[in-house]
Design a protein around this motif. Structure first.
Motif, PDB file in Angstrom:
ATOM      1  N   LYS A   1      66.348 -21.380  11.186  1.00 41.58           N
ATOM      2  CA  LYS A   1      65.408 -21.601  12.287  1.00 41.58           C
ATOM      3  C   LYS A   1      66.146 -21.652  13.617  1.00 41.58           C
ATOM      4  CE  LYS A   1      62.312 -24.826  11.799  1.00 41.58           C
ATOM      5  NZ  LYS A   1      61.729 -26.134  11.411  1.00 41.58           N
TER       6      LYS A   1
ATOM      7  N   ALA B   1      53.360 -18.063   7.002  1.00 46.49           N
ATOM      8  CA  ALA B   1      53.851 -19.414   7.281  1.00 46.49           C
ATOM      9  C   ALA B   1      55.371 -19.475   7.227  1.00 46.49           C
ATOM     10  CB  ALA B   1      53.241 -20.403   6.293  1.00 46.49           C
TER      11      ALA B   1
ATOM     12  N   GLY C   1      60.480 -19.720  14.278  1.00 47.22           N
ATOM     13  CA  GLY C   1      60.048 -20.690  15.264  1.00 47.22           C
ATOM     14  C   GLY C   1      59.009 -20.151  16.226  1.00 47.22           C
TER      15      GLY C   1
ATOM     16  N   CYS D   1      56.788 -17.740  10.331  1.00 48.21           N
ATOM     17  CA  CYS D   1      56.598 -18.606  11.508  1.00 48.21           C
ATOM     18  C   CYS D   1      57.677 -19.679  11.554  1.00 48.21           C
ATOM     19  CB  CYS D   1      55.219 -19.269  11.471  1.00 48.21           C
ATOM     20  SG  CYS D   1      53.841 -18.156  11.797  1.00 48.21           S
ATOM     21  N   GLU D   2      57.971 -20.271  10.399  1.00 51.69           N
ATOM     22  CA  GLU D   2      58.938 -21.361  10.347  1.00 51.69           C
ATOM     23  C   GLU D   2      60.354 -20.848  10.569  1.00 51.69           C
ATOM     24  OE1 GLU D   2      59.217 -25.486   7.793  1.00 51.69           O
ATOM     25  OE2 GLU D   2      58.007 -23.799   7.103  1.00 51.69           O
TER      26      GLU D   2
ATOM     27  N   LEU E   1      67.184 -23.547   5.878  1.00 56.61           N
ATOM     28  CA  LEU E   1      66.042 -23.389   6.767  1.00 56.61           C
ATOM     29  C   LEU E   1      66.370 -23.895   8.162  1.00 56.61           C
ATOM     30  CD1 LEU E   1      63.131 -22.676   7.309  1.00 56.61           C
ATOM     31  CD2 LEU E   1      62.472 -24.914   6.426  1.00 56.61           C
TER      32      LEU E   1
END
Length: 259
Positions: A29, A67, A74, A70-71, A25
């Motif tokens: 990201k 969600a 970013g 989005c993560e 992650l």
């Protein structure tokens, strides 16, 4: 003639939020933030999802939680929602009430109706091309066919598939009917998506020789034969589609090419 698509294989759909491992992650990201920082974030997320679907990394039925997106990228929820709505308009994803977005999973019946509509549109377009096309138009089509042939032997599948789809939209342009052109463009785009996701490896997306034969018949004034040839060409394309839902254990980051 009935659709040759096969019934969807019963499999278990992925449940819950896709697992995004902590280590991946962080890296995902970082890569995603660099990508969206370099241009239009909405367009880049759209293309990331679209190309992952076309590349068969994101399988039909895969959940796309807001969600998680989005993560990974970013960005804020409102931007992700705009992207998902756009993907839904383009029939890449389905937005389900209280369940969020999933990669579109058409049924055999829906695919059959899609190709039925496409056959009707192209049957209307071919006679109009015969009526309106000029010598310069036929020369343009021949150049395009040569590009198809070149891509078939020397380029990747993706480039050749784009040229194969473009052949049909070029015919629509030559019909001199903007409405038919617009409807066919949408239909061809949806068909291209279905074919890219469900056609087994090794099958041609659209046969070059069949395109050439259609042009030969139109230019030779054999309009009825050209309509029949186009109809058979589209039926053959549909017959190669095999609707099978697959599941995988990859994380959402991996499927989006961000892992």
């Amino acid at each position: 003639m009935t659709t040759a698509t096969r019934k969807t294989t019963a499999t278990t759909r992925p449940r819950g939020r896709p697992k995004v491992r902590p280590g991946r992650l962080v890296a995902a990201k970082s890569a995603a933030r660099q990508a969206v920082a370099g241009g239009d974030g909405e367009e880049r997320i759209y293309q990331a999802v679209l190309q992952s679907v076309l590349g068969q990394r994101l399988k039909p039925g895969t959940k796309l939680p807001e969600a998680a997106l989005c993560e990974l990228f970013g960005v804020g929820r409102s931007l992700v929602q705009r992207v998902l709505q756009r993907l839904a308009r383009d029939h890449v994803v389905e937005l389900r009430p209280n369940r969020g977005a999933v990669v579109a999973l058409p049924t055999p019946e829906e695919v059959g109706k899609l190709f039925e509509a496409r056959r009707a549109l192209e049957a209307a377009i071919v006679p109009l091309v015969a009526r309106h096309a000029t010598r310069a138009d036929y020369a343009m089509l021949r150049r395009h066919l040569r590009q198809e042939h070149q891509a078939l032997h020397h380029s990747g599948q993706a480039q050749w598939a784009l040229l194969a789809s473009a052949f049909h939209t070029k015919l629509a342009e030559l019909s001199r009917n903007p409405l038919l052109q617009r409807y066919l463009l949408e239909t061809v785009s949806r068909c291209a998506l279905v074919v890219a996701v469900y056609q087994p490896p090794g099958n041609a997306t659209c046969e070059h020789d069949e395109h050439e034969h259609v042009v030969d018949l139109i230019e030779g004034g054999e309009v009825a034969a050209a309509v029949r040839a186009m109809d058979q060409h589209l039926r053959d394309l549909e017959a190669h589609i095999n609707i099978v839902q697959e599941t995988g254990s990859s994380s959402l980051a991996d499927m989006l090419g961000l892992g």
